[in-house]
Write an enzyme that holds these catalytic residues in place. Structure first.
Site, PDB file in Angstrom:
ATOM      1  N   CYS A  78      -1.812 122.480  28.667  1.00  0.00           N
ATOM      2  CA  CYS A  78      -2.951 122.200  27.799  1.00  0.00           C
ATOM      3  C   CYS A  78      -2.449 121.518  26.533  1.00  0.00           C
ATOM      4  O   CYS A  78      -1.516 121.996  25.886  1.00  0.00           O
ATOM      5  CB  CYS A  78      -3.670 123.497  27.457  1.00  0.00           C
ATOM      6  N   CYS A  81      -3.196 124.190  23.318  1.00  0.00           N
ATOM      7  CA  CYS A  81      -2.494 125.470  23.140  1.00  0.00           C
ATOM      8  C   CYS A  81      -1.188 125.600  23.915  1.00  0.00           C
ATOM      9  O   CYS A  81      -0.463 126.565  23.723  1.00  0.00           O
ATOM     10  CB  CYS A  81      -3.413 126.638  23.478  1.00  0.00           C
ATOM     11  N   CYS A 127      -9.405 125.286  29.781  1.00  0.00           N
ATOM     12  CA  CYS A 127      -8.228 126.111  29.548  1.00  0.00           C
ATOM     13  C   CYS A 127      -8.692 127.535  29.270  1.00  0.00           C
ATOM     14  O   CYS A 127      -9.577 127.751  28.449  1.00  0.00           O
ATOM     15  CB  CYS A 127      -7.429 125.562  28.371  1.00  0.00           C
ATOM     16  N   CYS A 130      -7.649 128.508  25.252  1.00  0.00           N
ATOM     17  CA  CYS A 130      -8.287 127.860  24.081  1.00  0.00           C
ATOM     18  C   CYS A 130      -9.673 127.296  24.386  1.00  0.00           C
ATOM     19  O   CYS A 130     -10.340 126.811  23.493  1.00  0.00           O
ATOM     20  CB  CYS A 130      -7.382 126.758  23.530  1.00  0.00           C
ATOM     21  N   CYS A 150      -9.583 117.212  38.890  1.00  0.00           N
ATOM     22  CA  CYS A 150      -9.607 115.870  38.309  1.00  0.00           C
ATOM     23  C   CYS A 150      -9.541 116.019  36.791  1.00  0.00           C
ATOM     24  O   CYS A 150     -10.480 116.510  36.173  1.00  0.00           O
ATOM     25  CB  CYS A 150     -10.901 115.202  38.754  1.00  0.00           C
TER      26      CYS A 150
END
Length: 172
Positions: A78, A81, A127, A130, A150
């Site tokens: 991510c 984070c 995510c 976060c 995707c």
């Protein structure tokens, strides 16, 4: 200073003490939602496009993302984070113009949300730590999962195989 210049608070093997406030994924990562304060601090390091996609649930244009043709071995995390999301070994060329993967590193690292925007029914992925917008998952991927995650390139950071992935979490 870049988002990933900060030293991680703890390595994944250091997260063995589990309090009621922390949630540890099966692969050993802290999934406790980050605070609004930390999220705002981390967001200051994002570009306008990264902010638009991650925080405002936008989508980058097809065939424009910097990870579409990435062939390096490593981990996609991510961008906000640092939670590890996908390994390069699960990446495939879907022909859609976005980086595509058939499975996450750990299914508990992504959160599925029903998305009814633009007159379609899709599954948005975010995510888990976060809540940053990553992209969408579809049921038209290759074996073994049959799924196609995707992703927007700007929602991820890439770390070459063997390099640590800095984690950005609130102090326990």
């Amino acid at each position: 200073m870049s988002l990933f210049d900060k030293k991680p608070l703890a390595a994944k093997h250091d997260l063995i003490e589990v309090s009621s406030a922390a949630t540890i994924s099966p692969s050993g990562y802290n999934l406790r939602p980050i605070s609004d304060t930390l999220k705002a601090e981390l967001a200051q390091c994002l570009s306008t496009e990264e902010r638009r996609v991650l925080l405002e649930h936008g989508t980058e244009r097809a065939f424009c993302g910097h990870f579409v043709d990435n062939k390096k071995h490593g981990v996609y995390a991510c961008r906000l984070c640092g939670l590890p999301l996908f390994r390069s070994g699960s990446k495939f060329d879907s022909g859609t113009g976005w980086p595509s993967f058939f499975e996450p590193i750990d299914p508990s690292h992504v959160r599925n949300i029903s998305d009814y925007s633009y007159g379609m029914i899709r599954t948005e992925i975010r995510c888990k730590r976060c809540d940053g917008h990553l992209g969408h998952v579809f049921n038209d991927g290759p074996k073994p999962s049959g799924l196609r995650y995707c992703l927007n390139s700007v929602s991820m950071a890439f770390f070459d195989e063997g390099l640590p992935v800095p984690q950005h979490t609130d102090a326990a």
